[in-house]
Scaffold this motif. Structure first.
Motif, short mmCIF file in Angstrom:
data_model
loop_
_atom_site.label_atom_id
_atom_site.label_comp_id
_atom_site.label_asym_id
_atom_site.label_seq_id
_atom_site.Cartn_x
_atom_site.Cartn_y
_atom_site.Cartn_z
N PRO A 155 -40.34 22.49 14.78
CA PRO A 155 -39.73 21.23 14.33
C PRO A 155 -38.35 21.47 13.75
N ARG A 156 -37.53 20.44 13.82
CA ARG A 156 -36.20 20.47 13.23
C ARG A 156 -36.03 19.21 12.40
N HIS A 157 -35.43 19.36 11.26
CA HIS A 157 -35.28 18.22 10.36
C HIS A 157 -33.81 17.83 10.29
N PHE A 158 -33.39 17.12 11.32
CA PHE A 158 -32.00 16.70 11.41
C PHE A 158 -31.72 15.54 10.45
N SER A 159 -30.55 15.57 9.87
CA SER A 159 -30.01 14.40 9.19
C SER A 159 -28.72 14.05 9.92
N ARG A 160 -28.19 12.88 9.65
CA ARG A 160 -26.88 12.55 10.22
C ARG A 160 -25.87 13.52 9.63
N CYS A 161 -25.35 14.41 10.46
CA CYS A 161 -24.68 15.59 9.93
C CYS A 161 -23.30 15.30 9.38
N CYS A 162 -22.71 14.19 9.74
CA CYS A 162 -21.40 13.87 9.18
C CYS A 162 -21.13 12.40 9.49
N LEU A 163 -19.93 11.95 9.22
CA LEU A 163 -19.62 10.54 9.43
C LEU A 163 -19.33 10.22 10.89
N ASN A 164 -19.24 11.22 11.73
CA ASN A 164 -18.97 10.99 13.15
C ASN A 164 -20.27 10.63 13.86
N MET A 165 -20.49 9.36 14.12
CA MET A 165 -21.75 8.92 14.70
C MET A 165 -21.87 9.28 16.17
N ASN A 166 -20.82 9.86 16.76
CA ASN A 166 -20.94 10.33 18.12
C ASN A 166 -21.74 11.62 18.22
N HIS A 167 -22.05 12.23 17.08
CA HIS A 167 -22.79 13.49 17.13
C HIS A 167 -24.21 13.26 17.68
N PHE A 168 -24.87 12.22 17.26
CA PHE A 168 -26.19 11.88 17.79
C PHE A 168 -26.09 10.57 18.57
N ASP A 169 -26.91 10.48 19.60
CA ASP A 169 -27.05 9.20 20.29
C ASP A 169 -27.59 8.16 19.30
N ARG A 170 -27.18 6.95 19.46
CA ARG A 170 -27.57 5.92 18.48
C ARG A 170 -29.07 5.69 18.46
N ASP A 171 -29.80 6.05 19.52
CA ASP A 171 -31.24 5.86 19.57
C ASP A 171 -32.02 7.12 19.17
N PHE A 172 -31.30 8.18 18.78
CA PHE A 172 -32.00 9.41 18.40
C PHE A 172 -32.77 9.20 17.11
N ASP A 173 -34.04 9.61 17.11
CA ASP A 173 -34.92 9.47 15.96
C ASP A 173 -35.52 10.83 15.63
N GLY A 174 -35.13 11.42 14.49
CA GLY A 174 -35.60 12.75 14.13
C GLY A 174 -37.11 12.84 13.96
N LEU A 175 -37.72 11.78 13.40
CA LEU A 175 -39.18 11.79 13.23
C LEU A 175 -39.90 11.76 14.57
N GLU A 176 -39.39 10.96 15.48
CA GLU A 176 -39.97 10.91 16.82
C GLU A 176 -39.78 12.24 17.54
N PHE A 177 -38.63 12.86 17.34
CA PHE A 177 -38.35 14.16 17.94
C PHE A 177 -39.39 15.19 17.49
N ASN A 178 -39.69 15.25 16.20
CA ASN A 178 -40.68 16.20 15.71
C ASN A 178 -42.09 15.86 16.16
N ALA A 179 -42.38 14.57 16.31
CA ALA A 179 -43.68 14.19 16.86
C ALA A 179 -43.81 14.69 18.30
N ASN A 180 -42.72 14.60 19.05
CA ASN A 180 -42.73 15.14 20.41
C ASN A 180 -42.96 16.65 20.40
N ILE A 181 -42.29 17.34 19.49
CA ILE A 181 -42.45 18.80 19.40
C ILE A 181 -43.90 19.16 19.13
#
Length: 256
Positions: A151-177
């Motif tokens: 698992p990875r516990h991503f947060s919005r890493c900075c103010l540049n919202m282009n870093h993650f897709d707008r639909d990216f969900d960290g909780l869902e990502f870890n559930a997938n893992i």
């Protein structure tokens, strides 16, 4: 070590030294495993094969197989430890490039963030990667251990919202893992007519449910804390020695 972790059993006594040759395949995480096996667990011959392509395509893994056959004497029958999923679980949107960048304001440069309108791969993508890895290990015809993705516990890493897709969900990502690790352990992908191609370690059996808490990872949300890494290395060391001595590996999910 927490002896009360679910399902935890010590099946073998750890010997001070082992001559069994181990090849660890992965990225920066694999480098740390190689170092710890040598310095803390008594393994005298451990080599790193670095993965440089997160896509894990058939073509790339074939090149990796050739590299391994060229670099090493496989008549020694080394044990393969594959821990190369990592960034292969993320993909950039079309027209972007996945980048792993250091935080400028963190000491030591150890913490990372990602950019490239990153999103999670799909279930079909993960199955493709898993089949590619299984085929790669089958072609090598060596005893192999596979670590599922962590698992990875991503947060919005900075103010540049282009870093993650707008639909990216960290909780869902870890559930997938979590689901993908169970799928790897229970599917027949890592089996062939001659038996198992590889054994898949169960991370929940090593760590318990604490692996899905943010305290499982370090400050960057990706790499393990020292305590988590110690628990992992005890399990990896035990599992390699179990294969070497032909005894039961304790960190598996029954498939029947």
């Amino acid at each position: 070590m927490n002896e009360n972790r679910p399902f935890f059993t010590r099946y073998v006594e750890v010997t001070p030294l082992t001559q069994r040759f181990v090849i660890v395949i992965g990225n920066s995480f694999a480098k740390s495993i190689v170092t710890r096996l040598k310095s803390k667990h008594g393994f005298t011959e451990v080599e790193l094969v670095k993965i440089r392509d997160s896509d894990l395509s058939k073509e790339y893994l074939k090149k990796l197989e050739i590299e391994i056959r060229t670099r090493f004497d496989l008549s020694k029958r080394p044990i393969i430890l594959f821990c190369g999923f990592g960034n292969s679980l993320l993909k950039p949107r079309v027209g972007f490039e996945l980048q792993v960048l250091p935080y400028a304001d963190r000491p030591g440069g150890q913490s990372v963030h990602v950019s490239g309108q990153v999103c999670s791969i799909s279930d079909n993508d993960f199955e493709r990667l898993t089949r590619n890895v299984a085929s790669f290990l089958q072609d090598l015809s060596l005893e192999s251990i596979v670590l599922p993705p962590f698992p990875r516990h991503f947060s919005r890493c900075c103010l540049n919202m282009n870093h993650f897709d707008r639909d990216f969900d960290g909780l869902e990502f870890n559930a997938n893992i979590r689901d993908w690790g169970l799928y790897m352990a229970q599917s027949k992908i890592f089996e062939s007519d001659s038996g198992k191609t590889a054994i898949i370690l169960s991370l929940p059996k090593i760590f318990g449910e604490e692996m899905f808490l943010s305290s499982f990872n370090g400050v960057d949300g990706v790499h393990l804390t020292e305590n988590s890494f110690k628990n992992l290395m005890n399990a990896v060391s035990d599992s390699i020695r179990c294969l070497d001595s032909k005894t039961v590996v304790p960190y598996l999910i029954p498939t029947s």
